[in-house]
Enzyme design. Structure first.
Site, PDB file in Angstrom:
ATOM      1  N   HIS B 131      13.453   2.196   6.078  1.00 13.81           N
ATOM      2  CA  HIS B 131      14.346   3.126   5.192  1.00 13.81           C
ATOM      3  C   HIS B 131      15.685   2.258   5.432  1.00 13.81           C
ATOM      4  O   HIS B 131      15.998   1.608   6.396  1.00 13.81           O
ATOM      5  CB  HIS B 131      14.685   4.490   5.880  1.00 13.81           C
ATOM      6  CG  HIS B 131      15.447   5.528   5.333  1.00 13.81           C
ATOM      7  ND1 HIS B 131      16.655   5.496   5.398  1.00 13.81           N
ATOM      8  CD2 HIS B 131      15.068   6.435   4.644  1.00 13.81           C
ATOM      9  CE1 HIS B 131      17.084   6.694   4.671  1.00 13.81           C
ATOM     10  NE2 HIS B 131      16.028   7.243   4.457  1.00 13.81           N
ATOM     11  N   ASP B 208      12.670   4.079  15.143  1.00 15.53           N
ATOM     12  CA  ASP B 208      12.981   5.107  14.127  1.00 15.53           C
ATOM     13  C   ASP B 208      11.918   6.141  13.905  1.00 15.53           C
ATOM     14  O   ASP B 208      11.063   5.893  13.131  1.00 15.53           O
ATOM     15  CB  ASP B 208      13.461   4.342  12.663  1.00 15.53           C
ATOM     16  CG  ASP B 208      13.666   5.579  11.693  1.00 15.53           C
ATOM     17  OD1 ASP B 208      13.272   6.804  11.833  1.00 15.53           O
ATOM     18  OD2 ASP B 208      13.996   5.114  10.513  1.00 15.53           O
ATOM     19  N   LYS B 234      14.073  17.408   9.799  1.00 18.69           N
ATOM     20  CA  LYS B 234      12.841  16.930   9.269  1.00 18.69           C
ATOM     21  C   LYS B 234      11.748  17.681  10.195  1.00 18.69           C
ATOM     22  O   LYS B 234      10.536  17.492  10.121  1.00 18.69           O
ATOM     23  CB  LYS B 234      12.764  15.417   9.496  1.00 18.69           C
ATOM     24  CG  LYS B 234      13.662  14.852   8.299  1.00 18.69           C
ATOM     25  CD  LYS B 234      13.251  13.426   7.931  1.00 18.69           C
ATOM     26  CE  LYS B 234      14.334  12.695   7.478  1.00 18.69           C
ATOM     27  NZ  LYS B 234      14.697  13.053   6.071  1.00 18.69           N
ATOM     28  N   CYS B 372      15.043   5.764  -0.685  1.00 19.21           N
ATOM     29  CA  CYS B 372      15.933   5.038   0.107  1.00 19.21           C
ATOM     30  C   CYS B 372      15.044   4.011   0.999  1.00 19.21           C
ATOM     31  O   CYS B 372      15.540   3.597   2.075  1.00 19.21           O
ATOM     32  CB  CYS B 372      16.596   5.749   1.241  1.00 19.21           C
ATOM     33  SG  CYS B 372      17.761   7.256   0.594  1.00 19.21           S
TER      34      CYS B 372
END
Lengths: 148, 414
Positions: B131, B208, B234, B372
């Site tokens: 990302h 991540d 999320k 993204c």
């Protein structure tokens, strides 16, 4: 589905499938690049302006159906018009999409097919990218245009 | 919510859906089908109530007040940290740093851990699947330090090429920062192996985990990662708060991220003594209700059982993969062995944005765009894809609604 038919009118689908004036112009007197970061639409507008008249206009780009059709129809609409007339057309087009105008001009002609876009605010940028880019080319702005 | 932790293999979708008020609405005359969970998830009533209850009863600043409300707020805030520690399998609550987001967690590690150790000619190693939030902070840092950013490539199936990764770790590599689950493709990366390979060469690893934590058991001790980041929103928690796990011995040696209140022990105009981790990295009044809401969201997940959630979402993904491919002209992007949460696809020459608009007219919320992750799009020579991403409350009949919507797209475009 009736709402969608207002947005994706046959003329729009046709211009999306077979965009007019979609080529790289040799000897353009001015060009500009436009970019819509939201959906990644990119468009490059080429102009050959002689004595203040748009003698030739073409584009290259990649975008959604609304963006591609809008660019294609724009090239047809401004061909042979003066720079001032093209700017006036953009104003009317913009007003039609953002609903500012009380009454809509007759000059828009075929461009009225984009009236349905007004109901989809996030897609207005898709329809106006080409025009912003045309404006930049006419004003010979050097920087990239974005809809943001 | 009636299922005991860890024992369930199936979720009761109807009771679960009753917990999420936002799911019960019509969009453009159709029941909402929310398939944009990789962007953000809807919130269960328990989370909404926890945030509301904080403001109704305990609203106060943390860590300072001697009065009752401040003590209650501090206890709630710090016990949220403990819940998160337990959820991630960390050893010590002091290894849990609150940030605004995964993005800020990565920036924090770039600034406070890697920055001071990065010299001209050194390398930062990331992957082609990242990302933007795991690209740009490293680009900025490498530009500033004269270091180079190196990219581990992926295959057309959307899997990282581990042999390349192994070759690219060098004595100049100062950090490996890798996405656990790709937001654009859904690929689950073999982070255990990546961490082991990097550690064999003495290189620390940041993961991540924004798209992993909602979908699978994450145990930072078992992974042995140096840093792990995820975002509350999320994983059914509030927006505006994220978490950085950092190994205690790493955090202790790191310089502050931002200066301000709470991150200091004492301040004079001559000298400031910085607070211990995690507070050293938490300048200013934190997102108190966010931490409380996040802890409640993780409790909600624990109650359902992450294994049951994973099994449910895997069956949704399998069904979706088959059903979508039956729509003429649809092509899935990537074919990784392990996928979680999300599917990306394109439809011949119909632009994803047009697909997104038409699906929205039928109440189906998906994401259309580059997610993204523009380098991922460039790999597949695309400007955008449509992404359907699933959560614990999605049902098989919602995939049917998606498929029906895709048929409408075909109908409109002829």
């Amino acid at each position: 589905m009736s709402d969608l038919k207002d947005l994706y009118q046959e003329v729009i689908l046709d211009h999306n499938r077979n965009p007019r004036n979609c080529y790289i112009m040799d000897g353009a007197s001015c060009t500009a690049d436009g970019h819509n970061p939201l959906c990644g639409d990119i468009v490059k507008v080429y102009l050959r302006i002689e004595n203040g008249i748009i003698e030739e206009i073409s584009f290259q780009g990649q975008g959604c159906a609304i963006c591609t059709a809008s660019t294609s129809l724009m090239t047809e609409s401004v061909q042979g018009k003066s720079v001032e007339e093209a700017q006036g057309l953009f104003d009317e087009f913009h007003q039609m999409l953002t609903g500012v105008a009380e009454e809509q001009g007759v000059a828009l002609g075929k461009l009225h097919v984009f009236e349905g876009v007004r109901e989809y605010p996030v897609r207005v940028k898709c329809a106006t990218l080409a025009w912003h880019t045309l404006n930049a080319a006419m004003e010979e702005k050097k920087e990239n245009v974005t809809t943001e | 919510m009636s299922v005991p932790a860890g024992t369930a293999t199936t979720l009761n979708c109807e009771t679960i859906r009753a917990d999420f008020p936002a799911l019960h609405q019509d969009v453009n005359g159709h029941p909402l089908v929310y398939l944009d969970n990789a962007a953000t998830t809807q919130k269960p009533q328990a989370v909404i109530d926890a945030v509301r209850s904080f403001y109704e009863h305990d609203c106060s600043n943390v860590h300072r007040g001697v009065h009752a409300l401040s003590q209650r707020a501090t206890v709630a805030f710090e016990s949220s940290r403990t819940s998160i520690k337990n959820f991630l399998g960390a050893r010590d609550s002091r290894e849990i740093v609150f940030t605004r987001s995964t993005t800020e967690a990565i920036n924090l590690v770039a600034h406070s851990f890697v920055g001071p150790r990065l010299n001209p000619g050194d390398e930062v190693l990331i992957t082609e699947m990242e990302h933007h939030s795991n690209i740009v902070p490293w680009q900025l840092l490498c530009d500033e330090k004269g270091a180079s950013l190196r990219i581990v490539p992926m295959t057309d199936d959307a899997e990282l090429i581990l042999e390349e990764f192994e070759k690219m770790i060098s004595e100049r590599t100062r950090i490996v920062s890798v996405v656990h689950v790709s937001n654009a493709l859904g690929t689950v990366n073999p982070v255990e192996e990546i961490i082991r390979l990097a550690h064999d060469k003495g290189v620390p690893v940041m993961v991540d985990g924004a798209q992993a934590v909602p979908h699978m058991k994450v145990d930072v001790e078992a992974l042995d990662c140096d840093f792990y980041a995820f975002s509350s929103h999320k994983v059914y928690g509030p927006t505006g708060i994220g978490v950085l796990f950092g190994k205690r011995e790493r955090l202790l040696k790191m310089k502050p991220y931002q200066g301000g209140g709470d991150m200091i022990l004492s301040v004079s105009f001559e000298r400031t003594t910085f607070n211990e981790p995690p507070h050293r990295f938490e300048a200013g009044t934190p997102n108190i209700e966010g931490a409380i809401g996040l802890a409640k969201a993780l409790e909600y997940i624990d109650d359902l059982g992450i294994d049951a959630i994973q099994a449910h979402e895997q069956s949704l993904l399998e069904h979706a993969t088959q059903a979508i491919l039956e729509v003429p002209g649809v092509r899935l992007i990537g074919a990784p062995q392990h996928r979680a949460g999300a599917l990306s696809f394109v439809m011949e020459d119909i632009h994803p944005h047009d697909i997104g608009t038409i699906l929205d007219q039928e109440g189906v919320a998906v994401r259309a765009g580059h997610h993204c992750a523009q380098p991922v799009m460039q790999h597949f020579n695309l400007s955008a894809t449509v992404r359907a991403s699933f959560g614990l409350y999605n049902r098989v009949d919602e995939i049917d609604a998606l498929v029906k919507g895709l048929h409408s797209v075909r109908e409109v475009f002829g």
